[in-house]
Design a protein around this motif. Structure first.
Motif, mmCIF file in Angstrom:
data_model
loop_
_atom_site.group_PDB
_atom_site.id
_atom_site.type_symbol
_atom_site.label_atom_id
_atom_site.label_comp_id
_atom_site.label_asym_id
_atom_site.label_seq_id
_atom_site.Cartn_x
_atom_site.Cartn_y
_atom_site.Cartn_z
ATOM 1 N N GLY A 146 8.829 5.088 -0.680
ATOM 2 C CA GLY A 146 8.660 4.734 0.676
ATOM 3 C C GLY A 146 7.722 5.810 1.558
ATOM 4 O O GLY A 146 7.175 6.635 1.042
ATOM 5 N N GLY A 147 7.498 5.150 2.989
ATOM 6 C CA GLY A 147 6.610 6.079 3.732
ATOM 7 C C GLY A 147 6.484 5.341 5.061
ATOM 8 O O GLY A 147 7.496 4.568 5.679
ATOM 9 N N ALA B 41 0.902 -1.263 -0.039
ATOM 10 C CA ALA B 41 -0.030 -0.087 -0.035
ATOM 11 C C ALA B 41 0.860 1.244 0.042
ATOM 12 O O ALA B 41 1.347 1.795 0.913
ATOM 13 C CB ALA B 41 -0.859 0.033 1.272
ATOM 14 N N ASP C 164 4.154 0.205 4.099
ATOM 15 C CA ASP C 164 5.153 0.775 3.091
ATOM 16 C C ASP C 164 6.539 0.707 3.775
ATOM 17 O O ASP C 164 7.426 0.102 3.222
ATOM 18 C CB ASP C 164 4.570 2.055 2.538
ATOM 19 C CG ASP C 164 5.526 2.583 1.338
ATOM 20 O OD1 ASP C 164 6.328 1.581 0.873
ATOM 21 O OD2 ASP C 164 5.085 3.611 0.908
ATOM 22 N N TYR D 172 -4.516 6.334 5.078
ATOM 23 C CA TYR D 172 -5.322 7.312 4.069
ATOM 24 C C TYR D 172 -6.863 7.170 4.312
ATOM 25 O O TYR D 172 -7.863 7.604 3.433
ATOM 26 C CB TYR D 172 -5.264 6.431 2.578
ATOM 27 C CG TYR D 172 -3.838 6.769 1.824
ATOM 28 C CD1 TYR D 172 -2.897 7.819 2.404
ATOM 29 C CD2 TYR D 172 -3.533 6.239 0.595
ATOM 30 C CE1 TYR D 172 -2.001 8.280 1.834
ATOM 31 C CE2 TYR D 172 -2.406 6.801 -0.199
ATOM 32 C CZ TYR D 172 -1.522 7.725 0.652
ATOM 33 O OH TYR D 172 -0.493 8.302 -0.084
ATOM 34 N N ASP E 259 -4.054 -5.953 12.378
ATOM 35 C CA ASP E 259 -4.660 -5.919 13.660
ATOM 36 C C ASP E 259 -6.013 -6.401 13.838
ATOM 37 O O ASP E 259 -6.690 -6.960 12.643
ATOM 38 C CB ASP E 259 -4.998 -4.325 13.940
ATOM 39 C CG ASP E 259 -5.628 -3.365 12.891
ATOM 40 O OD1 ASP E 259 -6.844 -3.461 13.081
ATOM 41 O OD2 ASP E 259 -5.181 -3.131 12.039
ATOM 42 N N GLY F 224 -5.767 2.489 6.364
ATOM 43 C CA GLY F 224 -4.631 3.238 7.424
ATOM 44 C C GLY F 224 -4.530 4.611 7.497
ATOM 45 O O GLY F 224 -5.795 5.319 7.503
ATOM 46 N N ILE G 183 -5.390 -2.059 1.738
ATOM 47 C CA ILE G 183 -4.922 -0.973 1.097
ATOM 48 C C ILE G 183 -5.878 0.301 1.300
ATOM 49 O O ILE G 183 -7.040 0.134 1.558
ATOM 50 C CB ILE G 183 -5.028 -1.081 -0.336
ATOM 51 C CG1 ILE G 183 -4.089 -2.196 -0.992
ATOM 52 C CG2 ILE G 183 -4.613 0.193 -1.235
ATOM 53 C CD1 ILE G 183 -4.219 -2.794 -2.198
ATOM 54 N N SER G 184 -5.176 1.289 1.872
ATOM 55 C CA SER G 184 -5.888 2.628 1.929
ATOM 56 C C SER G 184 -6.885 2.722 3.219
ATOM 57 O O SER G 184 -7.233 3.982 3.665
ATOM 58 C CB SER G 184 -6.961 3.159 0.978
ATOM 59 O OG SER G 184 -6.172 3.467 -0.165
ATOM 60 N N THR H 100 -9.096 -4.981 11.723
ATOM 61 C CA THR H 100 -9.238 -5.052 10.254
ATOM 62 C C THR H 100 -9.432 -6.507 9.899
ATOM 63 O O THR H 100 -10.299 -6.853 9.085
ATOM 64 C CB THR H 100 -7.758 -4.883 9.986
ATOM 65 O OG1 THR H 100 -7.448 -3.492 10.147
ATOM 66 C CG2 THR H 100 -7.660 -4.874 8.334
HETATM 67 N N1 AR6 Z 1 1.599 -6.095 7.468
HETATM 68 C C1 AR6 Z 1 0.388 -5.945 7.056
HETATM 69 N N2 AR6 Z 1 -0.313 -5.046 7.398
HETATM 70 C C2 AR6 Z 1 0.140 -3.980 7.915
HETATM 71 C C3 AR6 Z 1 1.713 -4.057 8.253
HETATM 72 C C4 AR6 Z 1 2.351 -5.029 7.962
HETATM 73 N N3 AR6 Z 1 3.448 -5.321 8.214
HETATM 74 N N4 AR6 Z 1 1.815 -2.779 8.852
HETATM 75 C C5 AR6 Z 1 0.727 -1.913 8.644
HETATM 76 N N5 AR6 Z 1 -0.192 -2.750 8.284
HETATM 77 P P1 AR6 Z 1 -1.166 1.790 5.838
HETATM 78 P P2 AR6 Z 1 -2.587 3.297 3.460
HETATM 79 C C6 AR6 Z 1 -1.777 -2.414 7.975
HETATM 80 O O1 AR6 Z 1 -1.323 3.181 6.689
HETATM 81 O O2 AR6 Z 1 -3.790 3.608 4.347
HETATM 82 C C7 AR6 Z 1 2.120 4.951 3.899
HETATM 83 O O3 AR6 Z 1 2.967 5.975 4.633
HETATM 84 C C8 AR6 Z 1 -2.163 -1.218 8.673
HETATM 85 O O4 AR6 Z 1 -2.694 -1.489 9.920
HETATM 86 O O5 AR6 Z 1 0.246 1.226 5.973
HETATM 87 O O6 AR6 Z 1 -3.001 2.660 2.071
HETATM 88 C C9 AR6 Z 1 2.326 4.964 2.434
HETATM 89 O O7 AR6 Z 1 3.727 5.488 1.889
HETATM 90 C C10 AR6 Z 1 -3.485 -1.148 7.795
HETATM 91 O O8 AR6 Z 1 -4.692 -1.719 8.203
HETATM 92 O O9 AR6 Z 1 -1.732 2.183 4.447
HETATM 93 C C11 AR6 Z 1 1.496 5.992 2.044
HETATM 94 O O10 AR6 Z 1 1.748 7.373 2.113
HETATM 95 C C12 AR6 Z 1 -3.042 -1.435 6.388
HETATM 96 O O11 AR6 Z 1 -1.856 -2.057 6.441
HETATM 97 C C13 AR6 Z 1 0.093 5.796 3.003
HETATM 98 O O12 AR6 Z 1 0.979 5.203 4.152
HETATM 99 C C14 AR6 Z 1 -3.093 0.049 5.700
HETATM 100 O O13 AR6 Z 1 -2.343 0.964 6.376
HETATM 101 C C15 AR6 Z 1 -0.821 4.730 2.507
HETATM 102 O O14 AR6 Z 1 -1.927 4.548 3.404
#
Ligand code: AR6
Length: 169
Positions: free
Chosen positions: A28-29, A21, A33, A120, A154, A118, A115-116, A157
Motif C-alpha cells: 500500500g501507499g 500503480a 494505491d 513517481y 485529473d 504521479g 502508471i508512474s 492526465t
Molecule cells: N483513480 C484513478 N487514478 C487515480 C486515482 C484514482 N482513484 N487516484 C490517483 N490517481 P500515483 P505512481 C492518479 O502517484 O506515480 C503510491 O504511493 C494520479 O492522479 O498514484 O505510479 C504507490 O504506493 C496519477 O495520474 O502513482 C507508490 O509508492 C496516477 O493515478 C507510488 O505512489 C498515478 O499516480 C506510485 O507512484
C-alpha cells in the motif's frame, strides 16, 4: 475490441480487473494505491503480504474484495530518474505484464490508471504514449481481453491521453 479514455475514479470501475500503480512492497501507499486499498478493505493488504512484493515492471494479481472489480492487478511502475535507467522499457513492461496477467485470468475488461506519472514523476506525455501504444498493440492479439479503459483522475492526465491517441493510434 475497444479502447477508451475517461475521467474518473478507478475504484468505482465495474470491470474484471483494475490495475494498481503500486510500489515494490505491495503493502500500500498513497495516490491510487491508497485509494484502491481503502475501497477494497483490509483483506486486500492481508493477501498482498504473503506475495512478498513485486519487481518494477512485473505484475501480481489478487481478488478485488469490496471493490466492484473482480481482480486487482498490482504493478510497480518505474520511478523517474532522468530517463537513463530503463524507465521507458520498465513502464512498457508494467502495462504489458498487467495485460498478460489479465489475459491469463480470462478477464474481458481491464481498467488502468496512469502508471508512474504521479508520485513517481514519469513525464506525462511520454508515459501516455507508452501506455496507449502498448495497450493498442496487445488488443490486436488478445483472446480474452477486449475492453481496456484508461481512467484519468485529473483533467491534465485526460488531455495527455487524448493527445497520445492522436499521436500513436
Ligand atoms: N483513480 C484513478 N487514478 C487515480 C486515482 C484514482 N482513484 N487516484 C490517483 N490517481 P500515483 P505512481 C492518479 O502517484 O506515480 C503510491 O504511493 C494520479 O492522479 O498514484 O505510479 C504507490 O504506493 C496519477 O495520474 O502513482 C507508490 O509508492 C496516477 O493515478 C507510488 O505512489 C498515478 O499516480 C506510485 O507512484
Amino acid at each position: 475490441m475497444a479502447f477508451d479514455v475517461i475521467r474518473g475514479d478507478i475504484t468505482k470501475m465495474r470491470v474484471d480487473a483494475i490495475v494498481n500503480a503500486a510500489n515494490t512492497t505491495l503493502l500500500g501507499g498513497g495516490g491510487v494505491d491508497g485509494a484502491i486499498h481503502q475501497a477494497a478493505g483490509p483483506q486486500l493488504l492481508a493477501v498482498c503480504r504473503p506475495l512478498h512484493g513485486c519487481q518494477t515492471g512485473e505484475a501480481k494479481i489478487t481478488p478485488g474484495f469490496k471493490l466492484p472489480a473482480k481482480f486487482v492487478i498490482h504493478t510497480p511502475g518505474p520511478i523517474w530518474r532522468g530517463g537513463t535507467h530503463h524507465e521507458a522499457e520498465l513502464l512498457h513492461n508494467s502495462y504489458l505484464n498487467s495485460l498478460k496477467l489479465a489475459e491469463k485470468n480470462q478477464c474481458q475488461s481491464v481498467a488502468f490508471p496512469s502508471i508512474s506519472t504521479g508520485v513517481y514523476r514519469f513525464p506525462l506525455n511520454e508515459g501516455a504514449k507508452i501506455a496507449v501504444a502498448t495497450i493498442l498493440k496487445f488488443l490486436k492479439t488478445a483472446t480474452f481481453v477486449k475492453d481496456v479503459t484508461m481512467v484519468c483522475f485529473d483533467e491534465g492526465t485526460y488531455e495527455a491521453y487524448l493527445m497520445a491517441i492522436k499521436a500513436v493510434g
